[in-house]
Write a protein that holds these residues in place. Structure first.
Motif, short mmCIF file in Angstrom:
data_model
loop_
_atom_site.label_atom_id
_atom_site.label_comp_id
_atom_site.label_asym_id
_atom_site.label_seq_id
_atom_site.Cartn_x
_atom_site.Cartn_y
_atom_site.Cartn_z
N VAL A 89 -13.72 -45.39 29.70
CA VAL A 89 -13.52 -44.02 29.19
C VAL A 89 -12.42 -44.06 28.14
N PRO A 90 -12.64 -43.42 27.00
CA PRO A 90 -11.62 -43.45 25.93
C PRO A 90 -10.34 -42.72 26.33
N GLU A 91 -9.24 -43.12 25.70
CA GLU A 91 -7.98 -42.39 25.85
C GLU A 91 -8.18 -41.01 25.20
N LEU A 92 -7.63 -39.99 25.83
CA LEU A 92 -7.82 -38.63 25.33
C LEU A 92 -6.55 -38.14 24.65
N ARG A 93 -6.74 -37.47 23.52
CA ARG A 93 -5.62 -36.76 22.90
C ARG A 93 -6.15 -35.40 22.46
N PHE A 94 -5.40 -34.39 22.83
CA PHE A 94 -5.81 -33.02 22.57
C PHE A 94 -5.12 -32.50 21.31
N LYS A 95 -5.88 -31.78 20.49
CA LYS A 95 -5.35 -31.15 19.28
C LYS A 95 -5.91 -29.74 19.19
N TYR A 96 -5.13 -28.88 18.53
CA TYR A 96 -5.55 -27.49 18.39
C TYR A 96 -6.48 -27.33 17.20
N ASP A 97 -7.60 -26.66 17.41
CA ASP A 97 -8.58 -26.40 16.36
C ASP A 97 -8.31 -25.01 15.80
N ASP A 98 -7.73 -24.95 14.60
CA ASP A 98 -7.37 -23.65 14.03
C ASP A 98 -8.46 -23.08 13.12
N SER A 99 -9.64 -23.66 13.11
CA SER A 99 -10.70 -23.17 12.23
C SER A 99 -11.14 -21.76 12.61
N VAL A 100 -11.14 -21.43 13.90
CA VAL A 100 -11.51 -20.08 14.33
C VAL A 100 -10.47 -19.08 13.84
N ASP A 101 -9.20 -19.43 13.95
CA ASP A 101 -8.12 -18.55 13.48
C ASP A 101 -8.23 -18.32 11.97
N LYS A 102 -8.51 -19.39 11.23
CA LYS A 102 -8.65 -19.26 9.78
C LYS A 102 -9.85 -18.38 9.42
N GLY A 103 -10.94 -18.53 10.14
CA GLY A 103 -12.12 -17.71 9.90
C GLY A 103 -11.85 -16.24 10.17
N GLU A 104 -11.13 -15.96 11.26
CA GLU A 104 -10.78 -14.57 11.57
C GLU A 104 -9.86 -13.98 10.51
N ARG A 105 -8.94 -14.78 10.01
CA ARG A 105 -8.01 -14.33 8.97
C ARG A 105 -8.77 -14.00 7.68
N LEU A 110 -11.17 -9.96 4.02
CA LEU A 110 -12.35 -9.41 3.35
C LEU A 110 -12.58 -7.95 3.73
N ARG A 111 -12.32 -7.60 4.97
CA ARG A 111 -12.47 -6.21 5.39
C ARG A 111 -11.42 -5.31 4.75
N GLN A 112 -10.24 -5.84 4.47
CA GLN A 112 -9.16 -5.04 3.89
C GLN A 112 -9.35 -4.81 2.40
N SER A 113 -9.95 -5.74 1.71
CA SER A 113 -10.07 -5.61 0.26
C SER A 113 -11.15 -4.58 -0.09
N PRO A 114 -10.89 -3.76 -1.11
CA PRO A 114 -11.90 -2.77 -1.50
C PRO A 114 -13.09 -3.46 -2.14
N PRO A 115 -14.28 -2.88 -1.98
CA PRO A 115 -15.46 -3.52 -2.59
C PRO A 115 -15.36 -3.51 -4.10
N GLN A 116 -15.76 -4.59 -4.71
CA GLN A 116 -15.70 -4.74 -6.17
C GLN A 116 -16.98 -4.16 -6.77
N GLU A 117 -16.81 -3.33 -7.79
CA GLU A 117 -17.99 -2.78 -8.46
C GLU A 117 -18.47 -3.79 -9.50
N ALA A 118 -19.76 -3.97 -9.55
CA ALA A 118 -20.35 -4.90 -10.51
C ALA A 118 -20.38 -4.24 -11.88
N ASP A 119 -20.08 -5.02 -12.87
CA ASP A 119 -20.07 -4.51 -14.24
C ASP A 119 -21.50 -4.63 -14.79
N HIS A 120 -22.17 -3.48 -14.93
CA HIS A 120 -23.55 -3.48 -15.40
C HIS A 120 -23.67 -2.96 -16.84
#
Length: 123
Positions: A89-105, A110-120
């Motif tokens: 069995v391999p030696e285990l080392r635990f690390k924190y996966d911050d990808s979920v935190d980054k995705g939530e951020r 994106l929810r906070q920024s106002p929608p951009q109007e397209a220049d038509h």
């Protein structure tokens, strides 16, 4: 001879993810650790080391969680040696996966920024 879809390290990693996930869940319950889950396991080619990526329910407690899991790594490894059909069995080392935190951020920004109007306008 047909090629294999998965390498041995992938198969061992998937099995370790299932088994360690169960062990971590029990450790959270038994040792009063902050709630966490196993998101991924990466195994080296020589099967000597396995990096276990965990996510915490409360990101503020991630350092405490990873430290506690690394202290329990030897106990987890002994338990895995009894349940898995693998020579070493391999030696285990635990690390924190911050990808979920980054995705939530990013989602929050994106929810906070106002929608951009397209220049038509035509030139």
């Amino acid at each position: 001879m047909p090629s294999r879809d998965f390498k041995r390290t992938d198969r061992v990693g998937a099995e370790l993810r299932r088994e360690i996930g169960t062990l971590v869940h029990a450790a959270v319950r038994d040792h009063g650790l902050p709630s966490c889950s196993v998101s991924d396991v990466e195994v080296t080619r020589d099967l000597d080391w396995a990096t276990v990526w965990v996510t915490a329910l409360l990101p503020q407690q991630s350092k405490e969680t990873v430290k506690a899991l690394n202290e329990l790594a030897g106990e987890f490894r002994r338990s895995l040696s009894r349940t898995m059909r693998i020579r070493r069995v391999p030696e285990l080392r635990f690390k924190y996966d911050d990808s979920v935190d980054k995705g939530e951020r990013i989602e929050q920004l994106l929810r906070q920024s106002p929608p951009q109007e397209a220049d038509h306008s035509e030139d």
